[in-house]
Design an enzyme around this catalytic site. Sequence first.
Site, mmCIF file in Angstrom:
data_model
loop_
_atom_site.group_PDB
_atom_site.id
_atom_site.type_symbol
_atom_site.label_atom_id
_atom_site.label_comp_id
_atom_site.label_asym_id
_atom_site.label_seq_id
_atom_site.Cartn_x
_atom_site.Cartn_y
_atom_site.Cartn_z
ATOM 1 N N ASP A 81 0.862 -1.176 0.000
ATOM 2 C CA ASP A 81 0.000 0.000 0.000
ATOM 3 C C ASP A 81 0.906 1.235 0.000
ATOM 4 O OD1 ASP A 81 -2.324 1.684 0.546
ATOM 5 O OD2 ASP A 81 -1.595 1.758 2.614
ATOM 6 N N ASP A 83 -0.229 5.102 1.038
ATOM 7 C CA ASP A 83 -0.453 6.077 2.107
ATOM 8 C C ASP A 83 -0.359 5.438 3.486
ATOM 9 O OD1 ASP A 83 -1.631 8.733 0.676
ATOM 10 O OD2 ASP A 83 -2.292 6.936 -0.387
ATOM 11 N N GLU A 90 -1.179 10.568 4.495
ATOM 12 C CA GLU A 90 -2.344 10.300 3.661
ATOM 13 C C GLU A 90 -2.416 11.461 2.672
ATOM 14 O OE1 GLU A 90 -4.522 7.747 3.605
ATOM 15 O OE2 GLU A 90 -3.622 6.662 5.296
ATOM 16 N N ARG A 126 -14.601 12.622 -0.621
ATOM 17 C CA ARG A 126 -13.438 13.455 -0.291
ATOM 18 C C ARG A 126 -12.896 14.175 -1.527
ATOM 19 N NH1 ARG A 126 -9.599 9.222 2.215
ATOM 20 N NH2 ARG A 126 -10.949 7.804 1.051
ATOM 21 N N SER A 170 -2.565 1.322 -4.588
ATOM 22 C CA SER A 170 -3.010 2.383 -3.695
ATOM 23 C C SER A 170 -4.435 2.819 -3.989
ATOM 24 C CB SER A 170 -2.073 3.598 -3.833
ATOM 25 O OG SER A 170 -2.556 4.689 -3.087
ATOM 26 N N GLY A 171 -5.169 3.087 -2.919
ATOM 27 C CA GLY A 171 -6.455 3.743 -3.045
ATOM 28 C C GLY A 171 -6.294 5.242 -3.175
ATOM 29 N N LYS A 215 -7.316 -4.093 -5.204
ATOM 30 C CA LYS A 215 -5.966 -4.373 -4.727
ATOM 31 C C LYS A 215 -5.696 -5.878 -4.748
ATOM 32 C CE LYS A 215 -5.094 -0.395 -1.719
ATOM 33 N NZ LYS A 215 -4.527 0.018 -0.439
ATOM 34 N N ASP A 238 -1.890 -1.010 5.912
ATOM 35 C CA ASP A 238 -2.244 -0.491 7.235
ATOM 36 C C ASP A 238 -3.739 -0.317 7.452
ATOM 37 O OD1 ASP A 238 -2.821 2.876 7.264
ATOM 38 O OD2 ASP A 238 -2.130 1.936 5.427
ATOM 39 N N ASN A 241 -8.929 -1.503 3.922
ATOM 40 C CA ASN A 241 -8.986 -1.795 2.488
ATOM 41 C C ASN A 241 -7.777 -2.597 2.004
ATOM 42 O OD1 ASN A 241 -7.373 0.552 2.907
ATOM 43 N ND2 ASN A 241 -7.563 1.091 0.756
#
Length: 282
Positions: A81, A83, A90, A126, A170-171, A215, A238, A241
């Site tokens: 991942d 962030d 983030e 967001r 990554s999201g 992912k 972390d 997700n």
Amino acid sequence: MSTQKTLVVLAPQPDPRHLSDIARLAEAPQLDHPHIDVVRMRGANPDQSPSVLERCRAHGYDAAYIDNGQAFADFRLLVSDMDSTLINIECIDEIADIKGIKPQVAEITERAMRGELDFSAALRERVALLEGLPEAALRQVYEERLRLNPGAEQLLAACRRLGIKTLLVSGGFTYFTDRLKADYGLDHAYANQLEIVDGKLTGRVQGDIVDAEAKKRLLIATRDAMGLRPEQVIAVGDGANDLPMLREAGTGVAYHAKPRVSAEADIAIEHGGLDAILRLFH
């Protein structure tokens, strides 16, 4: 690979009394100290794992049960991942900070990472708040705020040295993953594409969202394309997700993660840097 386990304890400032206490609880007959801050307890009873790992946490040590003889070089693919895992921030929260709305966005991020919100819906909510922000804000975040987490450079260097391929999933956003890929020699990187028109963020994401299932799918696709077995893949994350990809990997590592993620991962690193992964294995 042998199913017998070695309890590996990472103790930067080892206290002999703590180590003896852990060894007794783990029913480990043999202790080795290959490095000053690494203790390998061979013959440890895995049935004692929950109480032993809790005791290690209480003493401020990271620890994990590792297959006897397993080396980091046995892995052929590292999936990470971005962030708060590979990097220290983030990104979306820091972009929002430039617009003066970090608390509002960070609250949504935190809840999404704990698994309390639908990830895709929370991301779209967001991103919508970022509408009108100049693209230059992304460069500002990358250059001024983004740093690799402690131990990340050592981990990536070990991957390059050993021929282990790296996959960043990554999201977050391609603006950051693409630059990390170029700057640190990563093999593959996938993330979400922010829509930018006339040099400004539109508040929309282009294409499908890279969520938890995406992912996992990217891990599987890369693993299969390389012809690897699951046990040759190690994944690090972390947030909630990241759980599907951590479960799919042969070894899933929670890095300074949300409690649910640490509880479900094969290995939880709560004190050390990402280079702790290297010290856990031979």
